[in-house]
Design an enzyme around this catalytic site. Structure first.
Site, PDB file in Angstrom:
ATOM      1  N   GLN A  65      -6.785 -26.543  80.500  1.00  0.00           N
ATOM      2  CA  GLN A  65      -5.928 -27.706  80.768  1.00  0.00           C
ATOM      3  C   GLN A  65      -6.537 -28.589  81.855  1.00  0.00           C
ATOM      4  O   GLN A  65      -6.469 -29.814  81.788  1.00  0.00           O
ATOM      5  CB  GLN A  65      -4.465 -27.310  81.054  1.00  0.00           C
ATOM      6  CG  GLN A  65      -4.202 -26.426  82.271  1.00  0.00           C
ATOM      7  CD  GLN A  65      -4.196 -27.185  83.580  1.00  0.00           C
ATOM      8  OE1 GLN A  65      -3.769 -28.342  83.621  1.00  0.00           O
ATOM      9  NE2 GLN A  65      -4.674 -26.564  84.647  1.00  0.00           N
ATOM     10  N   LYS A  67       7.454 -32.022  85.722  1.00  0.00           N
ATOM     11  CA  LYS A  67       6.818 -32.231  84.408  1.00  0.00           C
ATOM     12  C   LYS A  67       7.717 -32.997  83.431  1.00  0.00           C
ATOM     13  O   LYS A  67       7.222 -33.729  82.591  1.00  0.00           O
ATOM     14  CB  LYS A  67       6.448 -30.881  83.796  1.00  0.00           C
ATOM     15  CG  LYS A  67       5.204 -30.279  84.404  1.00  0.00           C
ATOM     16  CD  LYS A  67       4.789 -29.016  83.664  1.00  0.00           C
ATOM     17  CE  LYS A  67       3.471 -28.519  84.209  1.00  0.00           C
ATOM     18  NZ  LYS A  67       3.031 -27.258  83.629  1.00  0.00           N
ATOM     19  N   ASP A 115      -1.497 -28.927  78.483  1.00  0.00           N
ATOM     20  CA  ASP A 115      -1.158 -27.492  78.491  1.00  0.00           C
ATOM     21  C   ASP A 115      -1.104 -26.920  77.082  1.00  0.00           C
ATOM     22  O   ASP A 115      -1.497 -25.768  76.850  1.00  0.00           O
ATOM     23  CB  ASP A 115       0.239 -27.271  79.108  1.00  0.00           C
ATOM     24  CG  ASP A 115       0.224 -27.312  80.627  1.00  0.00           C
ATOM     25  OD1 ASP A 115      -0.844 -27.063  81.213  1.00  0.00           O
ATOM     26  OD2 ASP A 115       1.290 -27.589  81.220  1.00  0.00           O
ATOM     27  N   ARG A 133      19.266 -24.494  78.869  1.00  0.00           N
ATOM     28  CA  ARG A 133      17.865 -24.912  78.820  1.00  0.00           C
ATOM     29  C   ARG A 133      17.141 -24.273  77.622  1.00  0.00           C
ATOM     30  O   ARG A 133      16.351 -24.910  76.935  1.00  0.00           O
ATOM     31  CB  ARG A 133      17.189 -24.496  80.130  1.00  0.00           C
ATOM     32  CG  ARG A 133      16.013 -25.358  80.505  1.00  0.00           C
ATOM     33  CD  ARG A 133      15.559 -24.960  81.876  1.00  0.00           C
ATOM     34  NE  ARG A 133      14.381 -25.695  82.283  1.00  0.00           N
ATOM     35  CZ  ARG A 133      13.601 -25.338  83.298  1.00  0.00           C
ATOM     36  NH1 ARG A 133      13.891 -24.254  83.997  1.00  0.00           N
ATOM     37  NH2 ARG A 133      12.561 -26.051  83.627  1.00  0.00           N
ATOM     38  N   LYS A 159      -5.011 -46.408 118.323  1.00  0.00           N
ATOM     39  CA  LYS A 159      -4.673 -45.134 117.689  1.00  0.00           C
ATOM     40  C   LYS A 159      -3.158 -45.082 117.468  1.00  0.00           C
ATOM     41  O   LYS A 159      -2.388 -45.168 118.441  1.00  0.00           O
ATOM     42  CB  LYS A 159      -5.112 -43.960 118.580  1.00  0.00           C
ATOM     43  CG  LYS A 159      -4.838 -42.604 117.942  1.00  0.00           C
ATOM     44  CD  LYS A 159      -5.258 -41.453 118.849  1.00  0.00           C
ATOM     45  CE  LYS A 159      -4.981 -40.128 118.198  1.00  0.00           C
ATOM     46  NZ  LYS A 159      -5.001 -39.008 119.143  1.00  0.00           N
ATOM     47  N   HIS A 178       2.097 -42.379 119.800  1.00  0.00           N
ATOM     48  CA  HIS A 178       2.469 -41.203 119.001  1.00  0.00           C
ATOM     49  C   HIS A 178       3.964 -41.217 118.736  1.00  0.00           C
ATOM     50  O   HIS A 178       4.746 -41.448 119.657  1.00  0.00           O
ATOM     51  CB  HIS A 178       2.097 -39.909 119.740  1.00  0.00           C
ATOM     52  CG  HIS A 178       0.619 -39.746 119.912  1.00  0.00           C
ATOM     53  ND1 HIS A 178      -0.082 -40.399 120.894  1.00  0.00           N
ATOM     54  CD2 HIS A 178      -0.284 -39.029 119.194  1.00  0.00           C
ATOM     55  CE1 HIS A 178      -1.362 -40.077 120.793  1.00  0.00           C
ATOM     56  NE2 HIS A 178      -1.516 -39.258 119.759  1.00  0.00           N
TER      57      HIS A 178
HETATM   58  P1  NAP Z   1       9.309 -24.226  85.178  1.00  0.00           P
HETATM   59  O1  NAP Z   1       9.340 -25.477  84.385  1.00  0.00           O
HETATM   60  O2  NAP Z   1       9.898 -24.217  86.531  1.00  0.00           O
HETATM   61  O3  NAP Z   1      10.043 -23.070  84.323  1.00  0.00           O
HETATM   62  C1  NAP Z   1      10.164 -21.785  84.843  1.00  0.00           C
HETATM   63  C2  NAP Z   1      10.781 -20.872  83.776  1.00  0.00           C
HETATM   64  O4  NAP Z   1      10.806 -19.563  84.322  1.00  0.00           O
HETATM   65  C3  NAP Z   1      12.217 -21.228  83.429  1.00  0.00           C
HETATM   66  O5  NAP Z   1      12.446 -20.988  82.082  1.00  0.00           O
HETATM   67  C4  NAP Z   1      13.013 -20.251  84.310  1.00  0.00           C
HETATM   68  O6  NAP Z   1      14.271 -19.923  83.760  1.00  0.00           O
HETATM   69  C5  NAP Z   1      12.130 -19.039  84.262  1.00  0.00           C
HETATM   70  N1  NAP Z   1      12.325 -18.145  85.404  1.00  0.00           N
HETATM   71  C6  NAP Z   1      11.874 -18.341  86.673  1.00  0.00           C
HETATM   72  N2  NAP Z   1      12.216 -17.293  87.462  1.00  0.00           N
HETATM   73  C7  NAP Z   1      12.902 -16.431  86.645  1.00  0.00           C
HETATM   74  C8  NAP Z   1      13.519 -15.177  86.864  1.00  0.00           C
HETATM   75  N3  NAP Z   1      13.486 -14.584  88.068  1.00  0.00           N
HETATM   76  N4  NAP Z   1      14.123 -14.572  85.826  1.00  0.00           N
HETATM   77  C9  NAP Z   1      14.147 -15.153  84.594  1.00  0.00           C
HETATM   78  N5  NAP Z   1      13.590 -16.351  84.332  1.00  0.00           N
HETATM   79  C10 NAP Z   1      12.962 -16.972  85.348  1.00  0.00           C
HETATM   80  O7  NAP Z   1       7.798 -23.683  85.298  1.00  0.00           O
HETATM   81  P2  NAP Z   1       6.574 -23.865  84.264  1.00  0.00           P
HETATM   82  O8  NAP Z   1       5.806 -25.092  84.573  1.00  0.00           O
HETATM   83  O9  NAP Z   1       7.116 -23.695  82.896  1.00  0.00           O
HETATM   84  O10 NAP Z   1       5.644 -22.638  84.693  1.00  0.00           O
HETATM   85  C11 NAP Z   1       6.022 -21.306  84.423  1.00  0.00           C
HETATM   86  C12 NAP Z   1       4.865 -20.360  84.742  1.00  0.00           C
HETATM   87  O11 NAP Z   1       3.751 -20.665  83.923  1.00  0.00           O
HETATM   88  C13 NAP Z   1       4.371 -20.463  86.186  1.00  0.00           C
HETATM   89  O12 NAP Z   1       4.087 -19.185  86.667  1.00  0.00           O
HETATM   90  C14 NAP Z   1       3.078 -21.248  86.091  1.00  0.00           C
HETATM   91  O13 NAP Z   1       2.162 -20.903  87.084  1.00  0.00           O
HETATM   92  C15 NAP Z   1       2.582 -20.819  84.715  1.00  0.00           C
HETATM   93  N6  NAP Z   1       1.751 -21.875  84.129  1.00  0.00           N
HETATM   94  C16 NAP Z   1       0.473 -21.538  83.819  1.00  0.00           C
HETATM   95  C17 NAP Z   1      -0.344 -22.483  83.264  1.00  0.00           C
HETATM   96  C18 NAP Z   1      -1.749 -22.108  82.921  1.00  0.00           C
HETATM   97  O14 NAP Z   1      -2.545 -23.003  82.683  1.00  0.00           O
HETATM   98  N7  NAP Z   1      -2.056 -20.832  82.826  1.00  0.00           N
HETATM   99  C19 NAP Z   1       0.097 -23.794  83.022  1.00  0.00           C
HETATM  100  C20 NAP Z   1       1.426 -24.099  83.350  1.00  0.00           C
HETATM  101  C21 NAP Z   1       2.238 -23.115  83.900  1.00  0.00           C
HETATM  102  P3  NAP Z   1      15.563 -20.861  84.012  1.00  0.00           P
HETATM  103  O15 NAP Z   1      15.508 -21.948  82.968  1.00  0.00           O
HETATM  104  O16 NAP Z   1      16.682 -19.926  83.856  1.00  0.00           O
HETATM  105  O17 NAP Z   1      15.428 -21.404  85.422  1.00  0.00           O
END
Ligand code: NAP
Length: 489
Positions: free
Chosen positions: A460, A283, A319, A373, A139, A114
């Site tokens: 998706q 991503k 997506d 961004r 093991k 271990h």
């Molecule tokens: P990501 O690439 O990390 O992007 C997150 C985004 O949210 C960024 O623009 C970030 O702004 C913003 N953000 C996070 N916290 C914040 C806050 N407190 N105030 C203001 N802006 C905030 O994430 P993502 O992949 O795009 O996913 C985003 C959301 O979509 C997640 O909740 C995820 O679960 C959901 N989602 C759903 C699906 C579906 O199939 N339904 C698919 C993909 C994602 P900054 O640029 O300023 O950091």
């Protein structure tokens, strides 16, 4: 085989736990070092030897190997020898104690090593050294700091000529416990329930059997997974594993918590991973490590699916289409005429949704917290950018949340003040956990048309399933799995 360790501290509790464990385990491990009274441990050994419904491994692990035994080494070895003399099926002897044991034909000896610090690069030398004492089973248990540490264990399992139990401890080692049958491991350990683990990172037998269908896996099992950080909350393993079973496919889907995406791609090529989903934060960063990119995914600049075709990793984005389908399914005929969209966020989801909507002819404004961004996305898509705080003056007739604001467990948060939501507006939240977010609840109260993120999520995942298997996905089952998980939360 699944081995359930019994970590009770007294004979009475051991007998009770064994009663339950024997229903699910192929082998039961009795941990004598967990006993609070060492005399009781010996009494238990004698009792269990007389009535054992399943084969038993006797272990009496000293502190130096991560166990709890602190008394004299002579006494510890004496108990192990007693277990051999009582004809227990397996006795676990630490590799450096093997010379103190008198072996008998009727007990198989597991020589164990271990390492709670790391998974050493020279792990094959450890194996060779243990083999010199000619155990029945080797093991080797190490600690994974990174998901790629598991690859060394998989390679060891594949090359071993003696029966071998080997896996990594810790959250990063989960996959070595789940996939051990594929690579030739003798058994995996699983706890009777949460809190009854005998080592860090041990899954419960329910997780192993219900989510990962452990006993159905074999050398031909195809491996898929979700790459992200964090991933432990993800519903994707439950969705895809249920779908594989439903369609009779010998495939398994595991969580892959990845810190360095480049080294993940390099190392997981070695085990010929068939494909994977990608989530936050990889991503966009995975793009340079892929061999090919589908043209839609290339335009979006974000990947959520990778397919391994004959060793070439190709990236896709499922997506975008899924979001468009989700949104348009949720709108009535009149609402489909609406065409100005406010997208909050500029991450992977916003990128995919903005691309799909722009292509479908919508006029988009991106609202993002981080200016650079937001500007970059609006530039790439060809649309307007505004600061996150300007959402309170939103004019668009479709509003889409692509931030994680409102996601479980912070379900009271919303990205938009309720009074800024206008009756007749379409409000779509990409967040699907919970299905009715604060934003959607507010929007409903304000007379908006609301569209939740569930359809997008299912669509998706369904498209990923099609890309990996070429088979039509069981969409209703996928939806029911997610709904079941959400309601159990
Ligand atoms: P990501 O690439 O990390 O992007 C997150 C985004 O949210 C960024 O623009 C970030 O702004 C913003 N953000 C996070 N916290 C914040 C806050 N407190 N105030 C203001 N802006 C905030 O994430 P993502 O992949 O795009 O996913 C985003 C959301 O979509 C997640 O909740 C995820 O679960 C959901 N989602 C759903 C699906 C579906 O199939 N339904 C698919 C993909 C994602 P900054 O640029 O300023 O950091």
């Amino acid at each position: 085989m699944i081995c359930i360790p019994i970590t009770a501290r007294s004979t009475e509790e051991v007998l009770l736990e064994m009663e339950t464990a024997q229903k699910y385990a192929d082998i039961i491990e009795l941990r004598l070092d967990f006993f609070s009274d060492k005399r009781d441990a010996e009494i238990c050994l004698e009792k269990v030897s007389k009535k054992r419904p399943k084969p038993i491994i006797i272990t009496n692990r000293p502190k130096r190997e991560g166990g709890r035994y602190t008394d004299s080494e002579e006494e510890r070895i004496r108990l192990l020898q007693r277990a051999i003399d009582l004809r227990f099926e397996y006795v676990d002897v630490e590799h450096d104690s093997m010379m103190h044991i008198i072996r008998r034909d009727y007990s198989k000896i597991i020589a164990s090593y271990h390492n709670f610090q790391e998974t050493p690069h020279g792990i094959n030398q450890v194996y060779d050294k243990i083999c010199q004492c000619k155990p029945d089973i080797v093991k080797i248990v190490t600690y994974a700091h990174d998901i790629t540490d598991n690859i060394r264990i998989f390679e060891l399992l594949k090359s071993a000529h003696l029966p071998i139990i080997s896996f990594c401890m810790g959250e990063n080692g989960h996959i070595s416990r789940i996939l051990t049958r594929k690579f030739g491991g003798f058994l995996t350990f699983a706890s009777l329930s949460k809190g009854k683990e005998s080592a860090p990172g041990q899954l419960t037998f329910q997780e192993l059997t219900d989510t990962y269908h452990f006993k159905k896996s074999n050398k031909e099992t195809k491996v898929y997974g979700i790459v992200g950080n964090p991933v432990s909350h993800s519903m994707s393993p439950a969705i895809h594993n249920s779908s594989f079973i439903e369609k009779g496919l010998n495939s398994i889907y595991v969580p892959l918590k990845v810190v360095d995406i480049g080294s993940f791609v390099r190392e997981f090529r070695k085990i010929n991973i068939e494909g994977f989903s990608i989530t936050i934060p990889h991503k966009e960063s995975i793009v340079p490590f892929l061999d090919d990119i589908d043209c839609t995914a290339e335009k979006i600049g974000a990947i959520n699916t990778v397919v391994n075709s004959s060793g070439r990793f190709k990236g896709y984005n499922t997506d975008s289409l899924a979001a468009l389908q989700g949104l348009e399914n949720g709108m009535n005929h009149n609402e489909k005429a609406l065409n100005t969209v406010a997208i909050i966020g500029a991450g992977g989801a916003a990128r995919a949704i903005a691309y799909g909507l722009k292509d479908a002819g919508y006029h988009i404004t991106i609202y993002n917290r981080t200016k650079e961004r937001g500007i970059k996305l609006s530039h790439d898509i060809g649309c307007t950018y505004k600061g996150f705080e300007e959402i309170s003056q939103v004019e668009a007739n479709i509003l889409i949340n692509c931030t994680s604001i409102g996601m479980f467990p912070h379900i009271e948060n919303s990205p938009v003040p309720k009074d800024k939501l206008k009756p007749g507006m379409v409000v779509f939240d990409a967040v699907y956990n919970p299905i009715k977010t604060r934003l959607l609840l507010d929007a409903e109260e304000r007379g908006c048309c609301v569209v939740n993120g569930l359809t997008m999520f299912i669509n998706q995942a369904a498209e990923q399933f099609r890309l990996w298997t070429g088979i039509e996905p069981p969409i209703e089952l996928m939806r029911n799995v997610v709904l079941g998980k959400l309601s159990a939360q």
